[in-house]
Write a protein that holds these residues in place. Structure first.
Motif, mmCIF file in Angstrom:
data_model
loop_
_atom_site.group_PDB
_atom_site.id
_atom_site.type_symbol
_atom_site.label_atom_id
_atom_site.label_comp_id
_atom_site.label_asym_id
_atom_site.label_seq_id
_atom_site.Cartn_x
_atom_site.Cartn_y
_atom_site.Cartn_z
ATOM 1 N N LYS A 94 47.676 20.331 -8.943
ATOM 2 C CA LYS A 94 47.392 20.283 -7.504
ATOM 3 C C LYS A 94 46.415 21.394 -7.155
ATOM 4 C CE LYS A 94 51.876 18.374 -6.263
ATOM 5 N NZ LYS A 94 52.569 18.340 -7.517
ATOM 6 N N ARG A 95 45.789 21.267 -5.993
ATOM 7 C CA ARG A 95 44.817 22.267 -5.560
ATOM 8 C C ARG A 95 45.439 23.226 -4.553
ATOM 9 N NH1 ARG A 95 40.477 20.645 -2.605
ATOM 10 N NH2 ARG A 95 41.754 19.086 -1.634
ATOM 11 N N LEU A 96 44.917 24.435 -4.537
ATOM 12 C CA LEU A 96 45.299 25.416 -3.525
ATOM 13 C C LEU A 96 44.367 25.209 -2.343
ATOM 14 C CD1 LEU A 96 46.875 27.806 -2.502
ATOM 15 C CD2 LEU A 96 45.326 29.313 -3.732
ATOM 16 N N THR A 97 44.816 24.384 -1.404
ATOM 17 C CA THR A 97 43.976 24.088 -0.243
ATOM 18 C C THR A 97 44.102 25.213 0.774
ATOM 19 O OG1 THR A 97 45.741 22.927 0.924
ATOM 20 C CG2 THR A 97 44.356 21.602 -0.557
ATOM 21 N N PRO A 98 43.118 25.350 1.644
ATOM 22 C CA PRO A 98 43.203 26.371 2.694
ATOM 23 C C PRO A 98 44.454 26.198 3.568
ATOM 24 C CG PRO A 98 40.981 25.493 2.588
ATOM 25 C CD PRO A 98 41.834 24.653 1.670
ATOM 26 N N GLN A 99 44.845 24.946 3.819
ATOM 27 C CA GLN A 99 46.018 24.689 4.648
ATOM 28 C C GLN A 99 47.286 25.178 3.968
ATOM 29 O OE1 GLN A 99 43.707 22.413 3.849
ATOM 30 N NE2 GLN A 99 42.820 21.687 5.779
ATOM 31 N N ARG A 100 47.420 24.931 2.668
ATOM 32 C CA ARG A 100 48.606 25.390 1.932
ATOM 33 C C ARG A 100 48.690 26.907 1.940
ATOM 34 N NH1 ARG A 100 47.992 21.055 -3.058
ATOM 35 N NH2 ARG A 100 48.845 19.296 -1.880
ATOM 36 N N LEU A 101 47.553 27.547 1.742
ATOM 37 C CA LEU A 101 47.517 29.002 1.740
ATOM 38 C C LEU A 101 47.864 29.553 3.124
ATOM 39 C CD1 LEU A 101 47.018 31.508 0.070
ATOM 40 C CD2 LEU A 101 44.594 31.339 0.658
ATOM 41 N N LYS A 102 47.385 28.905 4.173
ATOM 42 C CA LYS A 102 47.674 29.365 5.537
ATOM 43 C C LYS A 102 49.163 29.279 5.849
ATOM 44 C CE LYS A 102 43.145 28.280 7.373
ATOM 45 N NZ LYS A 102 42.342 27.404 8.235
ATOM 46 N N VAL A 103 49.798 28.185 5.431
ATOM 47 C CA VAL A 103 51.232 28.022 5.694
ATOM 48 C C VAL A 103 52.030 29.094 4.952
ATOM 49 C CG1 VAL A 103 53.242 26.519 5.385
ATOM 50 C CG2 VAL A 103 51.091 25.564 6.247
ATOM 51 N N LEU A 104 51.738 29.282 3.672
ATOM 52 C CA LEU A 104 52.459 30.292 2.904
ATOM 53 C C LEU A 104 52.190 31.686 3.450
ATOM 54 C CD1 LEU A 104 54.379 30.890 0.601
ATOM 55 C CD2 LEU A 104 52.396 31.116 -0.896
ATOM 56 N N ASN A 105 50.939 31.983 3.788
ATOM 57 C CA ASN A 105 50.621 33.297 4.358
ATOM 58 C C ASN A 105 51.373 33.539 5.658
ATOM 59 O OD1 ASN A 105 48.944 34.248 2.349
ATOM 60 N ND2 ASN A 105 47.069 33.548 3.337
ATOM 61 N N LEU A 106 51.520 32.499 6.471
ATOM 62 C CA LEU A 106 52.268 32.633 7.721
ATOM 63 C C LEU A 106 53.691 33.090 7.431
ATOM 64 C CD1 LEU A 106 52.749 32.180 10.780
ATOM 65 C CD2 LEU A 106 53.258 29.807 10.217
ATOM 66 N N PHE A 107 54.365 32.416 6.497
ATOM 67 C CA PHE A 107 55.744 32.783 6.166
ATOM 68 C C PHE A 107 55.817 34.168 5.530
ATOM 69 C CE2 PHE A 107 56.697 28.305 6.789
ATOM 70 C CZ PHE A 107 57.941 28.374 7.395
ATOM 71 N N GLU A 108 54.865 34.492 4.669
ATOM 72 C CA GLU A 108 54.892 35.814 4.031
ATOM 73 C C GLU A 108 54.635 36.920 5.046
ATOM 74 O OE1 GLU A 108 52.210 35.206 0.678
ATOM 75 O OE2 GLU A 108 53.945 34.962 -0.636
ATOM 76 N N ASN A 109 53.829 36.643 6.058
ATOM 77 C CA ASN A 109 53.552 37.651 7.074
ATOM 78 C C ASN A 109 54.697 37.840 8.060
ATOM 79 O OD1 ASN A 109 50.772 38.945 6.932
ATOM 80 N ND2 ASN A 109 50.321 36.813 6.485
ATOM 81 N N ILE A 110 55.421 36.766 8.381
ATOM 82 C CA ILE A 110 56.552 36.946 9.304
ATOM 83 C C ILE A 110 57.765 37.487 8.575
ATOM 84 C CG2 ILE A 110 55.755 35.202 10.938
ATOM 85 C CD1 ILE A 110 57.943 33.340 9.857
ATOM 86 N N GLY A 111 57.799 37.324 7.243
ATOM 87 C CA GLY A 111 58.861 37.913 6.437
ATOM 88 C C GLY A 111 60.087 37.036 6.309
#
Length: 150
Positions: free
Chosen positions: A23-40
């Protein structure tokens, strides 16, 4: 306003894991994961809340993409899906800091609070042992009505 100006970009094993599965690391997938990692860890969001937060950062991502991405991140073991008996789903970042925790869930608004309880963990261990099971995790969901909804 770009997502990276609102949220820190976090490196994660997501890209490597996705490529292993073809699978590819799409910008959308990265944004969703980054959101969760940033909110903790300890923050529980619905797919709609994830979509709303990303749209507020001028991210162009559809709600359907959010649902697919959340499912993928749960399958990869990066997020935990909390299925509410009322039909909703909430997602949280998996954390090694609190692997066995419990949830207090408002049946009206979906507000979710975490708590830890050693007696619940011990009861899970005993029940697993008595029945010949190997305990993987222990969690309890308590359905209630929060003070705002009473």
């Amino acid at each position: 306003m770009s997502l990276s100006s609102k949220y820190n970009v976090i490196t994660s094993p997501l890209g490597e894991d996705l490529h292993k599965d073809g699978k590819r690391l799409t910008p959308q997938r990265l944004k969703v994961l980054n959101l969760f990692e940033n909110i903790g860890s300890g923050k529980h969001l619905s797919a709609e809340e994830v979509h709303e937060k990303l749209v507020k950062t001028s991210s162009k991502v559809s709600l359907a993409t959010i649902y697919r991405t959340l499912r993928l991140l749960v399958q990869m073991g990066l997020l935990h899906e909390l299925e509410l008996s009322e039909g909703g789903h909430r997602y949280e970042l998996l954390s090694n800091d609190t692997p066995d925790h419990h949830h207090l869930i408002c049946i009206r608004c979906g507000r979710t609070e975490e708590f830890e309880n050693d007696e619940v963990l011990e009861a899970g261990k005993v029940a697993a042992k008595v029945n010949g099971f190997k305990l993987i995790e222990s969690s309890l969901n308590v359905r209630a009505i929060c003070p705002n909804c009473i």
